[in-house]
Write a protein that holds these residues in place. Structure first.
Motif, short mmCIF file in Angstrom:
data_model
loop_
_atom_site.label_atom_id
_atom_site.label_comp_id
_atom_site.label_asym_id
_atom_site.label_seq_id
_atom_site.Cartn_x
_atom_site.Cartn_y
_atom_site.Cartn_z
N GLU A 5 0.83 -1.20 0.00
CA GLU A 5 0.00 0.00 0.00
C GLU A 5 0.87 1.26 0.00
O GLU A 5 0.53 2.25 -0.66
N LEU A 6 1.98 1.21 0.72
CA LEU A 6 2.91 2.34 0.73
C LEU A 6 3.49 2.56 -0.66
O LEU A 6 3.53 3.70 -1.15
N GLN A 7 3.92 1.49 -1.31
CA GLN A 7 4.47 1.59 -2.66
C GLN A 7 3.45 2.20 -3.61
O GLN A 7 3.76 3.11 -4.39
N GLU A 11 3.72 5.89 -5.54
CA GLU A 11 3.60 5.97 -6.99
C GLU A 11 2.47 6.90 -7.41
O GLU A 11 2.60 7.68 -8.36
N THR A 12 1.35 6.85 -6.70
CA THR A 12 0.21 7.71 -7.01
C THR A 12 0.54 9.18 -6.74
O THR A 12 0.24 10.05 -7.56
N VAL A 13 1.15 9.46 -5.60
CA VAL A 13 1.53 10.84 -5.26
C VAL A 13 2.54 11.37 -6.28
O VAL A 13 2.47 12.54 -6.69
N PHE A 18 3.85 15.34 -9.18
CA PHE A 18 5.05 15.64 -9.96
C PHE A 18 4.90 15.33 -11.44
O PHE A 18 5.75 15.70 -12.23
N HIS A 19 3.86 14.59 -11.81
CA HIS A 19 3.61 14.15 -13.20
C HIS A 19 4.78 13.34 -13.75
O HIS A 19 5.09 13.39 -14.93
N LEU A 20 5.44 12.63 -12.84
CA LEU A 20 6.56 11.75 -13.20
C LEU A 20 6.39 10.43 -12.46
O LEU A 20 5.91 10.41 -11.33
N PRO A 21 6.80 9.31 -13.07
CA PRO A 21 6.64 8.02 -12.39
C PRO A 21 7.71 7.79 -11.33
O PRO A 21 8.84 8.29 -11.45
N PHE A 22 7.35 7.06 -10.30
CA PHE A 22 8.30 6.60 -9.28
C PHE A 22 8.59 5.14 -9.59
O PHE A 22 7.69 4.30 -9.55
N ALA A 26 9.76 1.88 -2.20
CA ALA A 26 9.41 2.69 -1.04
C ALA A 26 9.07 1.71 0.08
O ALA A 26 8.21 0.84 -0.09
N VAL A 27 9.76 1.83 1.21
CA VAL A 27 9.56 0.89 2.32
C VAL A 27 9.45 1.64 3.64
O VAL A 27 9.93 2.76 3.78
N PHE A 28 8.81 0.99 4.60
CA PHE A 28 8.81 1.49 5.97
C PHE A 28 10.10 1.06 6.64
O PHE A 28 10.56 -0.06 6.46
#
Length: 157
Positions: A5-7, A11-13, A18-22, A26-28
């Protein structure tokens, strides 16, 4: 919230703000103590402190995500990605990220103490750690100590 869910959230944010892909991980990271997140320059991965989400809620956590994504996208674009750089400050203001995360130290628990009592003069000692009562005597009367309460108490009295 789990790692998947974090990942997905990062990616959504990244796409919406930013209109750019991640395209990295991304990890806790529960070992982070004083910071909300961390950007790794070599691997381009992002670490986030789960205590920020638990303590302050989703709005503050989204600000931390945007902050770390500013480091991420500016570094990959070859622009100034450090806190002191103008590019970083402008992009952070543009996307609405937080510059500093609120302190977690204010929300830490009250220090707890072990209560020891002298058997002769009833003098009380408060200690953060347990100690061997057979090795120490009271400075006032040379009596022995015993553990007055078997659990830690919250405040000094």
């Amino acid at each position: 919230m789990d790692q998947k869910e974090l990942q997905q959230l990062v990616e959504t944010v990244s796409l919406t703000s930013f209109h750019l892909p991640f395209e990295h991980q991304a990890v806790f990271n529960r070992r982070l103590r004083t910071t909300g997140g961390r950007y790794h320059l070599v691997t381009h991965d992002l670490d986030f402190n789960p205590k920020i989400l638990d303590t302050f809620g989703m709005e503050e956590f989204l600000g931390v995500i945007k902050h770390e994504l500013c480091h991420y996208h500016l570094h990959l674009a070859g622009k100034g990605y450090q806190h002191k750089d103008r590019d970083f400050k402008q992009l952070l203001k543009q996307v609405g990220g937080t510059r500093f995360v609120r302190s977690l130290n204010e929300h830490q628990s009250v220090p707890r103490y072990w209560l020891y009592e002298c058997t002769n003069c009833h003098q009380k000692l408060y200690r953060q750690r347990k100690f061997n009562t057979g090795r120490y005597v009271c400075a006032a009367c040379h009596g022995r100590f015993h553990l007055a309460k078997d659990e830690k108490i919250a405040v000094k009295q």
